[in-house]
Write a protein that holds these residues in place. Structure first.
Motif, PDB file in Angstrom:
ATOM      1  N   PRO A 260       0.793  -1.229   0.000  1.00 49.55           N
ATOM      2  CA  PRO A 260       0.000   0.000   0.000  1.00 49.55           C
ATOM      3  C   PRO A 260       0.829   1.285   0.000  1.00 49.55           C
ATOM      4  N   HIS A 261       1.890   1.319   0.812  1.00 52.62           N
ATOM      5  CA  HIS A 261       2.598   2.601   0.901  1.00 52.62           C
ATOM      6  C   HIS A 261       3.273   2.968  -0.420  1.00 52.62           C
TER       7      HIS A 261
ATOM      8  N   VAL B 271       0.787   4.635  -2.808  1.00 51.38           N
ATOM      9  CA  VAL B 271       0.593   6.061  -2.555  1.00 51.38           C
ATOM     10  C   VAL B 271       1.705   6.849  -3.241  1.00 51.38           C
ATOM     11  N   GLU B 272       2.935   6.324  -3.160  1.00 52.03           N
ATOM     12  CA  GLU B 272       4.038   7.004  -3.843  1.00 52.03           C
ATOM     13  C   GLU B 272       3.819   7.026  -5.353  1.00 52.03           C
TER      14      GLU B 272
ATOM     15  N   VAL C 229       4.394  10.973   2.106  1.00 49.56           N
ATOM     16  CA  VAL C 229       5.379  10.443   1.154  1.00 49.56           C
ATOM     17  C   VAL C 229       6.184  11.548   0.474  1.00 49.56           C
TER      18      VAL C 229
ATOM     19  N   ARG D 234       8.614  13.171  11.963  1.00 48.41           N
ATOM     20  CA  ARG D 234       7.758  12.510  10.990  1.00 48.41           C
ATOM     21  C   ARG D 234       7.482  11.076  11.425  1.00 48.41           C
TER      22      ARG D 234
ATOM     23  N   ALA E 208      -3.218   4.448   8.341  1.00 46.01           N
ATOM     24  CA  ALA E 208      -1.824   4.868   8.217  1.00 46.01           C
ATOM     25  C   ALA E 208      -1.225   4.351   6.908  1.00 46.01           C
ATOM     26  N   LYS E 209      -1.553   3.106   6.565  1.00 43.23           N
ATOM     27  CA  LYS E 209      -1.059   2.562   5.297  1.00 43.23           C
ATOM     28  C   LYS E 209      -1.596   3.369   4.124  1.00 43.23           C
ATOM     29  N   MET E 210      -2.854   3.804   4.226  1.00 46.08           N
ATOM     30  CA  MET E 210      -3.439   4.582   3.131  1.00 46.08           C
ATOM     31  C   MET E 210      -2.737   5.914   2.948  1.00 46.08           C
ATOM     32  N   MET E 211      -2.060   6.397   3.993  1.00 44.08           N
ATOM     33  CA  MET E 211      -1.339   7.660   3.877  1.00 44.08           C
ATOM     34  C   MET E 211       0.042   7.459   3.263  1.00 44.08           C
ATOM     35  N   GLY E 212       0.377   6.215   2.943  1.00 47.84           N
ATOM     36  CA  GLY E 212       1.697   5.952   2.378  1.00 47.84           C
ATOM     37  C   GLY E 212       2.746   5.683   3.438  1.00 47.84           C
ATOM     38  N   ILE E 213       2.307   5.411   4.666  1.00 46.14           N
ATOM     39  CA  ILE E 213       3.270   5.110   5.722  1.00 46.14           C
ATOM     40  C   ILE E 213       3.706   3.656   5.594  1.00 46.14           C
ATOM     41  N   ASN E 214       5.017   3.440   5.540  1.00 46.99           N
ATOM     42  CA  ASN E 214       5.537   2.081   5.533  1.00 46.99           C
ATOM     43  C   ASN E 214       5.457   1.560   6.970  1.00 46.99           C
ATOM     44  N   THR E 215       4.346   0.906   7.273  1.00 44.01           N
ATOM     45  CA  THR E 215       4.078   0.592   8.679  1.00 44.01           C
ATOM     46  C   THR E 215       5.102  -0.378   9.259  1.00 44.01           C
TER      47      THR E 215
END
Ligand SMILES: Nc1ncnc2c1ncn2[C@@H]1O[C@H](COP(=O)(O)OP(=O)(O)OP(=O)(O)O)[C@@H](O)[C@H]1O
Ligand SMILES: [Mg+2]
Lengths: 235, 377
Positions: free
Chosen positions: A70-71, A74-75, A103, B247, B262-269
């Protein structure tokens, strides 16, 4: 731009999507309408990589993204505003927007620009930047969720029932803003139960029933269709 | 009154150590809703790293009348602290990567290599491949080379097995699985501790000069106590800065609120979770090192058990997932223990933790600073 090929998704042994095919072209607003439990959210979650399809493929700009985490999506420019908004309620409005631009942390200028753009699209949240996001009204939370998604500067923006729980006037307002966003060059995939509003702004639409696409057409034809009228437009 | 303040200072010192460990529990609980029972054992490893660094690895001098040696030793002690934090942080990351992550995401092919080395360890012990450096550098290196070679071979051999397993498992992430795994990792570290460190208690002598300061009304504060307080405070302030203003800290808070959003925000969890374990491990490592080097207690492989449980209780009292809560809970634990320990009920010293836990959970089930809704941090 986006293409789903025979996408099949299971929850355990329950099949939620039975091989759907859809495509979204660059610059379009495409809507997916369907009743409760049809599988709309499942489709969005599968595209965003939150759930892995059992079979089938997802292509974004002709690249196979079926197994991309998923991340990274987004990128690559795919972002969603999820069903039920899912804002970070215990953080401030500003922090929510900052997380939307997560990102792009290296590009301070872009974040600044997007921040200003989002605030000019949604002046109502501008006055509430330091307020904890959980204290916003439902409509304001929806604006924040869309604004947060825009902060990632998506090329494909997916929205899962942005009209959920909002007064009709608020819905119209938000959908007008979606049209503006689209005119600024963002392709939109809009999942809705509020078929009227969705078909008003979209160019094409799909109808999903119990995991299968049963109809696909331009919005004029869908609005004129007897079946759609009866099932989704409440006439 | 003098005794009261004296005990209070001791209690706060003890409490700040509990708080350091409790922070690791609470941060991991925040991001994963997982009680990382292995955390107390990371603290134990921190104390052993302190022991080895002080006695073997670093050139500490006997502190006699030579003021130069004293200054040098203080500098070295800071190095030991950082080393302990670094290694325990790394241990935290390894535990997360190989024990908890496969439960979330399924086995990856790289897991084969970890298990390759892990399975080669008992083999290496069986054939006495590990030698002390003092047996000669040649033999030492030779043993390590053998171990690495076996590890790599076994790792490659395991790849098809891991692939076979990963294709046939359906992930059903459950809290219970994670909890049992955590207990398993804890037992592994304790028993691994017997194997690696030996069963005999170790003891770190006086490495840094100690001084008693008289403050108001004849209360005495020891330089080691002062050091523990100051270092804990500095670490907590650094943590506060990380969580509130960086961050990664924002990402941690986002994950603890809603990991999928959080994943939807592009965070590499996965990455942020690793950082969380690194920070938690480093804090526990600092605690273990300070206990070993500054308070001269005996160190055994089971020495993390009781402080670990008390710190866990501290985290629950403060409100699991709540960072200021963990600090508050730790201080309450420490002060209560100091007063009970200093009274005629001193045999109840360890029981007090659980008494406080029961009372607070009856009055405030979500912990002192926890919210009463189903929400974390
Ligand atoms: N986590 C889950 N576990 C098991 N089944 C699920 C899960 N999530 C969804 N389902 C099932 O999958 C089907 C599709 O659900 P989905 O949420 O995609 O529907 P939807 O079209 O978004 O509905 P709504 O309009 O109510 O949001 C439903 O039958 C639902 O019960
Ligand atoms: Mg839905």
């Amino acid at each position: 731009m986006l293409q789903l090929e025979n996408l099949e998704v299971y929850y355990g042994s329950i099949r939620a999507l039975n091989g759907i095919n859809i495509r979204v072209e660059l610059g379009e607003i495409v809507t997916m309408i369907g009743a409760n439990g049809a599988g709309k959210s499942t489709m969005i979650r599968a595209i965003s990589g939150l759930i892995r399809p059992r079979s089938g493929k997802v292509f974004f700009e002709n690249e196979d993204i079926t197994t991309v985490p998923p991340h990274q999506l987004v990128e690559m420019g795919i972002c969603q505003s999820p069903e039920g908004r899912r804002i970070f309620a215990n953080m401030t409005v500003r922090e929510n927007l900052e997380l939307g631009g997560y990102v792009h942390h290296r590009n301070k200028r872009q974040i600044r620009e997007d921040y200003d753009r989002v605030l000019s699209l949604f002046p109502r949240i501008k006055d509430r930047l330091n307020q904890s996001a959980g204290t916003l009204s439902g409509g304001e939370q929806q604006m924040l969720a869309i604004g947060r998604a825009l902060m990632s500067r998506p090329r494909l923006l997916m929205l899962d029932e942005p009209s959920l729980g909002l007064a009709p006037i608020m819905v119209r307002q938000i959908f007008d803003i979606l049209q503006d966003i689209n005119q600024q060059g963002v392709t939109i995939l809009l999942v809705e139960q509020n078929a009227w509003q969705a078909l008003r702004i979209a160019q094409r639409g799909y109808v999903l029933e119990t995991g299968s696409v049963v109809m696909e057409n331009d919005t004029q034809s869908l609005l004129a269709d007897e079946g759609v009228k009866n099932a989704y437009l409440g006439e | 009154m003098r005794i009261f303040i004296q005990q209070l200072i001791f209690g706060i010192q003890l409490g700040s150590l509990y708080a350091l460990i409790a922070l690791g529990y609470t941060m991991v609980y925040g991001v994963l809703s997982l009680i990382n029972f292995a955390h107390g054992d990371v603290y134990m490893v921190g104390a052993y790293i302190g022991f080895y660094a002080c006695t073997y690895w670093l050139p500490f001098q006997r502190i006699s009348a030579d003021p130069h040696a004293a200054v040098m030793n203080i500098v070295l002690a800071v190095v030991v602290l950082l080393l302990s934090m670094l290694m325990c942080g790394a241990l935290g990351v390894v535990i997360e990567r190989f024990a908890y992550r496969p439960l979330r995401n399924g086995l990856g092919i790289t897991d084969a290599h970890f298990w390759g080395f892990a399975l080669s360890l008992p083999v290496a012990f069986h054939f006495h491949l590990f030698h002390k450096v003092s047996d000669g550098a040649g033999r030492f290196l030779f043993g390590i080379m053998w171990f690495l070679l076996i590890g790599v071979i076994v790792g490659y051999a395991l790849r098809p097995v891991i692939r076979w397993i990963s294709l046939r498992t359906v992930l059903s992430p459950s809290r219970l699985n994670a909890l049992i795994t955590a207990i398993g990792v804890s037992l592994l570290l304790e028993n691994g501790g017997w194997l690696v460190f030996g069963p005999n208690p170790e003891f770190i002598g006086t490495m840094v000069p100690e001084k008693n300061f008289k403050i108001l009304g004849g209360v005495i504060i020891n330089s080691s106590q002062l050091a523990i307080l100051v270092i804990s405070l500095i670490l907590m302030l650094i943590l506060r800065h990380i969580v509130l203003h960086t961050r990664t800290g924002k990402a941690m808070r986002a994950i603890s609120h809603d990991i999928e959003a959080a994943k939807m925000m592009g965070i590499n969890t996965d990455k942020v979770i690793s950082v969380t374990f690194a920070i938690g491990g480093a804090l526990a490592g600092a605690g273990g090192m300070m206990v070993g080097v500054l308070t001269h207690v005996q160190i055994t492989p089971l020495f993390g058990l009781l402080p670990g449980i008390k710190a866990f209780v501290a985290a629950v009292i403060g409100g699991p997932g709540n960072i200021p809560g963990a600090v508050l809970g730790g201080i309450i634990m420490g002060v209560a223990e100091a007063f009970v320990g200093g009274s005629s009920f001193s045999t109840y010293r360890d029981a007090i933790a659980f008494t406080i836990l029961i009372i607070i959970l009856l009055v405030r089930p979500a912990g002192l600073l926890g919210r009463n809704v189903a929400e974390k941090v």
